[in-house]
Every structure is written in C-alpha cells, then in structure tokens.
Design a protein around this motif. Structure first.
Motif, mmCIF file in Angstrom:
data_model
loop_
_atom_site.group_PDB
_atom_site.id
_atom_site.type_symbol
_atom_site.label_atom_id
_atom_site.label_comp_id
_atom_site.label_asym_id
_atom_site.label_seq_id
_atom_site.Cartn_x
_atom_site.Cartn_y
_atom_site.Cartn_z
ATOM 1 N N ILE A 1 0.835 -1.205 0.000
ATOM 2 C CA ILE A 1 0.000 0.000 0.000
ATOM 3 C C ILE A 1 0.869 1.254 0.000
ATOM 4 N N ARG A 2 1.946 1.245 0.791
ATOM 5 C CA ARG A 2 2.866 2.410 0.815
ATOM 6 C C ARG A 2 3.476 2.657 -0.562
ATOM 7 N N THR A 3 3.913 1.602 -1.241
ATOM 8 C CA THR A 3 4.510 1.782 -2.571
ATOM 9 C C THR A 3 3.462 2.243 -3.589
ATOM 10 N N THR A 4 2.250 1.723 -3.477
ATOM 11 C CA THR A 4 1.170 2.165 -4.364
ATOM 12 C C THR A 4 0.881 3.647 -4.161
ATOM 13 N N TYR B 1 1.170 9.249 -5.783
ATOM 14 C CA TYR B 1 1.416 10.610 -5.288
ATOM 15 C C TYR B 1 2.910 10.792 -5.004
ATOM 16 N N PRO B 2 3.737 11.074 -6.022
ATOM 17 C CA PRO B 2 5.183 11.205 -5.809
ATOM 18 C C PRO B 2 5.569 12.310 -4.828
ATOM 19 N N GLU C 1 6.292 11.643 -0.845
ATOM 20 C CA GLU C 1 7.460 10.941 -0.329
ATOM 21 C C GLU C 1 8.079 11.609 0.901
ATOM 22 N N THR C 2 8.096 12.933 0.938
ATOM 23 C CA THR C 2 8.705 13.628 2.078
ATOM 24 C C THR C 2 7.875 13.500 3.358
ATOM 25 N N HIS C 3 6.582 13.223 3.236
ATOM 26 C CA HIS C 3 5.700 13.178 4.403
ATOM 27 C C HIS C 3 5.114 11.798 4.685
ATOM 28 N N ILE C 4 5.449 10.791 3.911
ATOM 29 C CA ILE C 4 4.819 9.469 4.070
ATOM 30 C C ILE C 4 5.072 8.875 5.456
ATOM 31 N N PHE D 1 0.218 17.508 -2.266
ATOM 32 C CA PHE D 1 0.617 16.278 -2.951
ATOM 33 C C PHE D 1 -0.416 15.789 -3.962
ATOM 34 N N VAL D 2 -1.554 16.458 -4.058
ATOM 35 C CA VAL D 2 -2.605 16.083 -5.006
ATOM 36 C C VAL D 2 -2.779 17.222 -6.004
ATOM 37 N N THR D 3 -3.064 16.893 -7.269
ATOM 38 C CA THR D 3 -3.343 17.898 -8.286
ATOM 39 C C THR D 3 -4.584 18.686 -7.887
ATOM 40 N N MET D 4 -4.513 20.005 -8.032
ATOM 41 C CA MET D 4 -5.627 20.856 -7.617
ATOM 42 C C MET D 4 -6.350 21.438 -8.826
#
Length: 182
Positions: free
Chosen positions: A25-28, A33-34, A37-40, A92-95
């Motif tokens: 799930i983490r890799t998905t 959402y590239p 990565e800084t906040h995962i 991290f999401v397109t707006m």
C-alpha cells in the motif's frame, strides 16, 4: 459517496494488515502521489500497524495506528486521501479550482460540471483522465472536496459540457464528520 455514511452503521469489518500488504500500500501510494514521499513517514510510519475498515458499497478506509482515516478507495479504484489529511498536507494532489458559483453545489455533494472549471473564476491544472484531484474554490485556502477527473483537462476545455470531476468526498459529509475508529 459518503453523503449518508455513518461510522456505526456503514463499517462492516475492520482487519489488521500484514506487513507485506502495508508495504504494498505504501509503494502504491508513493507511485500515485510522488510528492508524498517527504511526508509518508508522518502519515503512515513503517513501524505502525495499519488497518482496513471495510464499509458498505465496496468502500475501504485505510486507518493508521491512531485509527484516523487517511485514505479511502471504492472497489479497486485508486487510493484517495481524506480531506482531513489533505488539509494537513495540501500539495501532494493535483488541484482544480472551481468558480464561486459552484461552491454551494460541491458542498452538497454534486459533481463538478465542465463550465464550473472553465469560467473566469476557475483555474485548471494540466491532468489526465482518471487523476485524483483536490477541488479548490475561488478565494478559499483549503480543499472543498476530493474527486476523479472524468475527462482530461484538454477535453474539458474543448467539450465544456457534462461532468468534469466526479466528487467522492466533500466537506461535512459522513466521512468528514466521523471520529477515529478504535
């Protein structure tokens, strides 16, 4: 999707995830959402135990160790962040921004129509069909809703009719009002 969602009635089962499923799930999520990565590690720490809450209508909620709903998906669709998570980590999401006239309709759970995305107060970010997007409002700081683009942004500009974004989760719906799951 979550208009009539109630924590007690809608959640049918909660199951603990194996570490291999957690890694998957983490890799998905990192593929989808590239920028996450800084906040995962703040959202879903590696050593934490995640749970999946299975709900009615084929909805799955991903819960972190504290029981907070962080992501959800419908059937085998993409994992989408909850609005609470998106308000903490907004970039991290397109707006996609809608005009002021669409705000009350989006807040009542309506899908976003193409003219609401192409009018003068709106602003679109380049994205493909099937992209998870945060629906922002003209003059507002936080996202109103989470949805899935039904057309690419080029097609929305060309056609300018019909549904542009299918709304899945919006402010003050059942998921927004629900408390952390124990």
């Amino acid at each position: 999707m979550f208009k009539k969602f109630e924590e007690k009635d809608s959640i049918s089962s909660i199951q603990q995830l194996k570490s291999s499923v957690q890694k998957g799930i983490r890799t998905t999520l990192l593929k989808a959402y590239p920028k996450l990565e800084t906040h995962i590690d703040l959202i879903l720490p590696k050593k934490d135990s995640y749970r999946i809450a299975k709900c009615h209508d084929h909805i799955e909620l991903l819960l972190n160790g504290a029981g907070e709903q962080v992501f959800f998906r419908h059937r085998d669709g993409p994992w989408m962040p909850t609005l609470r998570l998106l308000h903490k980590f907004p970039y991290f999401v397109t707006m996609q921004q809608v005009d002021k006239g669409a705000i009350r309709f989006v807040l009542s759970g309506a899908n976003v129509m193409c003219p609401g995305l192409t009018s003068p107060g709106a602003c679109m970010t380049q994205a493909e069909k099937g992209t998870v997007v945060a629906i922002m409002a003209e003059g507002k700081e936080h996202a109103l809703a989470i949805g899935l683009l039904t057309l690419s942004t080029e097609d929305i500009l060309k056609v300018n009719k019909g549904i542009g974004i299918e709304t899945y989760h919006f402010l003050n719906d059942g998921l927004w009002k629900s408390k952390p799951v124990k």
